[in-house]
Structures are given as C-alpha cells and as structure tokens.
Design a protein around this motif. Structure first.
Motif, short mmCIF file in Angstrom:
data_model
loop_
_atom_site.label_atom_id
_atom_site.label_comp_id
_atom_site.label_asym_id
_atom_site.label_seq_id
_atom_site.Cartn_x
_atom_site.Cartn_y
_atom_site.Cartn_z
N ALA A 130 14.17 -11.69 -0.38
CA ALA A 130 12.96 -11.81 -1.18
C ALA A 130 11.78 -11.15 -0.49
N VAL A 131 11.70 -11.28 0.83
CA VAL A 131 10.63 -10.65 1.59
C VAL A 131 10.68 -9.14 1.40
N MET A 132 11.84 -8.57 1.50
CA MET A 132 11.95 -7.11 1.35
C MET A 132 11.59 -6.67 -0.06
N GLU A 133 11.93 -7.47 -1.05
CA GLU A 133 11.56 -7.13 -2.43
C GLU A 133 10.04 -7.13 -2.58
N LEU A 134 9.37 -8.09 -1.95
CA LEU A 134 7.92 -8.13 -2.00
C LEU A 134 7.31 -6.93 -1.28
N LEU A 135 7.88 -6.58 -0.15
CA LEU A 135 7.40 -5.43 0.60
C LEU A 135 7.51 -4.14 -0.21
N GLU A 136 8.60 -4.01 -0.93
CA GLU A 136 8.83 -2.80 -1.71
C GLU A 136 7.90 -2.69 -2.91
N LYS A 137 7.30 -3.81 -3.32
CA LYS A 137 6.38 -3.80 -4.46
C LYS A 137 4.93 -3.55 -4.06
N LEU A 138 4.67 -3.53 -2.76
CA LEU A 138 3.30 -3.35 -2.30
C LEU A 138 2.75 -1.97 -2.67
N HIS A 139 1.45 -1.92 -2.90
CA HIS A 139 0.76 -0.63 -3.06
C HIS A 139 0.44 -0.14 -1.66
N VAL A 140 1.45 0.47 -1.06
CA VAL A 140 1.43 0.76 0.38
C VAL A 140 0.28 1.68 0.77
N GLU A 141 0.08 2.75 0.03
CA GLU A 141 -0.94 3.72 0.40
C GLU A 141 -2.33 3.07 0.40
N ASP A 142 -2.61 2.26 -0.63
CA ASP A 142 -3.89 1.56 -0.70
C ASP A 142 -4.03 0.55 0.44
N LEU A 143 -2.95 -0.15 0.72
CA LEU A 143 -2.99 -1.16 1.77
C LEU A 143 -3.17 -0.52 3.15
N PHE A 144 -2.56 0.64 3.34
CA PHE A 144 -2.71 1.37 4.60
C PHE A 144 -4.18 1.71 4.83
N LEU A 145 -4.84 2.21 3.78
CA LEU A 145 -6.25 2.60 3.91
C LEU A 145 -7.13 1.39 4.20
N THR A 146 -6.92 0.29 3.47
CA THR A 146 -7.77 -0.88 3.69
C THR A 146 -7.50 -1.51 5.06
N CYS A 147 -6.27 -1.44 5.52
CA CYS A 147 -5.95 -1.93 6.86
C CYS A 147 -6.73 -1.13 7.90
N ALA A 148 -6.75 0.18 7.76
CA ALA A 148 -7.48 1.02 8.70
C ALA A 148 -8.98 0.75 8.63
N CYS A 149 -9.50 0.47 7.43
CA CYS A 149 -10.91 0.09 7.29
C CYS A 149 -11.18 -1.23 8.00
N PHE A 150 -10.24 -2.15 7.87
CA PHE A 150 -10.36 -3.45 8.52
C PHE A 150 -10.55 -3.29 10.02
#
Length: 302
Positions: A71-91
């Motif tokens: 289930a964890v991997m399914e959730l990971l695969e549904k993430l908007h990865v590119e957007d999350l990468f950018l916001t993580c870097a902003c963080f």
C-alpha cells in the motif's frame, strides 16, 4: 553500495507507520520506487540540487500511513513527484527552487483570482501575502509550503490557497450592511404582491427566524464553509470543487443536501411548535423558503 541502497531504510526511519514495513535490501521494490521518484523529480528540475536522502525523508514525513508495504508503494506511485520535489527544495530554502516556484506558480496567482473580479492592487496584495506565507522563514522553518503533500496538482493546491486568502481578506473589508429582517427591493415587491405571504411573515417571522438559526447552528464547519463559499462569496460549484479537491457534482449534491436538511428541520420545528393546519403550513413553507436565503446571508457573515 550505490547511492540508493539505503533509501528504503531511510524512508522507514521517517515514516509514521514504519512498523508496518520490513527493512529492505538492495534490489527491493520499495528501493526501486524511491530511487525512481528522486530521479523523476531531479530530472524535472535539473538545476535544483536536492539530494535523494533529503527528498526521501521529506516524503516519508508527509505520506499518509498505510497498512502494509504494498500500500505504501501504491501511495508513492500516485504522488505528484515533480511538484513535491520543487516544494521540498523550497522548504530547505534552495534558491534555485524558490526562483522556479516564483516563476512557475506564484506568478499565476492573479489569474487564479480573475473570476473574483478583484482590482489589480488587491490581487497583487494577495500574491505577495501568499508568497510570504508559503516561503518566508521564521526560526529557520518555512511557514506554509510544507503543507503541500503531493497528493494533488500543485497549481490546484495553490489556487485553493489563494482563493481562500482572497475570500478572507474580502470578507474582512466588506462593509456592506446586512439587514436583519429587511430585504432587497425585489423581495419587498414580492411580499407586497402576495398578501398571504406577507401575513405569514408578519405573524410567524420570529419563529421562522429562530428555527432557521437553530438549524444552521447544527451544521458542521465543512457544511457552513460550503454554504459560505456558495451563497456569500458567490463561488461556482467548479470553483469550490477545485478548493476541496473533489468532483463538481459532489459539491452540487452536498449543497442540495445541506439546504434540504435545513429546510426539513425548520419545517419539523415549526409544525411541532405551532401545530398549523395543512393549508397554513403549506403557505408557511413558502415563507420559510423565501426567508432562508436572507438568513443564510446574515448568519454566515457573522
């Protein structure tokens, strides 16, 4: 040992439900998913220097708990990865990421608010205030950007935040007088043209008002917010759906259900309290419906 060999274990160290996941080894599917996620993000923003371990730990702290590793991997695969990468870097206050965020997303805020017919200076103020809320640091911790968890499109998340902020600011500055039991000229004309309706208002107006207030007070915060967005802020169902991240038809059904619940509770209260004849109750129901809109406008602005 490759750079990605420890990502699964790092993920488990930061994941709230880590006890449900067995520590992984090289070649494990979870390891492959995590390395793929970092590669997708870094490929989308190649000039943003964000390490895989930092990104993985950031994701692990924000992903919702799941029952098992699959289930964890399914959730990971549904993430908007590119957007999350950018916001993580902003963080983590990476300047290149903040510049990209400003260019790609903050610059869209006036367009997000265009349907609200705000003047340019008001939209600019919202744009500046939202940026400060999301990116300005206090005690070395970003204020708001960490609230994005990657479960939806970043543009939609930002649009919803901008609209909520604009609504709040507009409501505070709104100096319009809301008449308690008054009405618009249109409503006064309607009452004058219907002496039965006018009689019902004069005779039972106080009881109707009290019953409506009681019914609205029993709504939960989400129901009140839906009514406020639709009836006070004049947002369409598609606009509200964007804010809540759900389907437009779902919003329409909710609004109809809330209104029907209020009307039914008011009718039951009035009928039980006043014990009217069927004919009088039928006429009173029309008055309840006509007064509901005015009461919603008054109560929800308080």
């Amino acid at each position: 040992m490759s750079e990605f060999s420890a990502l699964s274990r790092l993920f488990c160290d930061h994941y709230a439900a880590a006890s449900s996941i067995d520590p992984t080894e090289d070649g494990d599917p979870l390891e492959a998913v995590l390395s793929s996620i970092w590669l997708r993000g870094s490929s989308a923003y190649p000039t943003v220097q964000l390490s895989a371990p930092l990104f993985v730990s950031y994701i692990a702290e924000r992903i919702e708990p799941a029952a098992n590793g699959t289930a964890v991997m399914e959730l990971l695969e549904k993430l908007h990865v590119e957007d999350l990468f950018l916001t993580c870097a902003c963080f983590f206050s990476i300047n290149e990421a903040i510049q990209k965020f400003d260019q790609k997303f903050i610059g869209k805020v006036p367009a997000f608010l265009s349907h609200m017919r705000l003047d340019n200076s008001f939209s600019a103020d919202i744009q500046q205030e939202l940026r400060k809320k999301l990116l300005t640091t206090e005690d070395e911790r970003p204020i708001g950007i960490a609230g994005y968890h990657g479960r939806g499109d970043l543009s939609n998340w930002l649009r919803a935040a901008a609209i909520r902020m604009a609504i709040s600011r507009r409501r505070k500055r709104d100096e319009q007088t809301i008449l308690d039991e008054g009405s618009t000229a249109e409503r006064l004309t309607e009452l004058a043209a219907d002496p039965v309706l006018l009689h019902m208002k004069q005779r039972y107006g106080a009881e109707i008002k009290a019953a409506i207030e009681s019914a609205i007070s029993k709504l939960n915060p989400e129901q009140r917010n839906l009514l406020r967005f639709h009836y006070i802020d004049s947002l369409s169902t598609p606009q509200i759906a964007t804010m809540f991240g759900i389907n437009q038809s779902n919003i329409s059904r909710r609004l109809i259900a809330i209104r029907q619940t209020i009307l039914q509770e008011v009718r039951d209260c009035i009928q039980q309290k006043l014990r009217l004849s069927d004919s009088d109750f039928f006429e009173l129901t029309k008055q309840i419906q006509s007064q509901l809109q005015l009461s919603l406008s008054r109560i929800l602005r308080e």
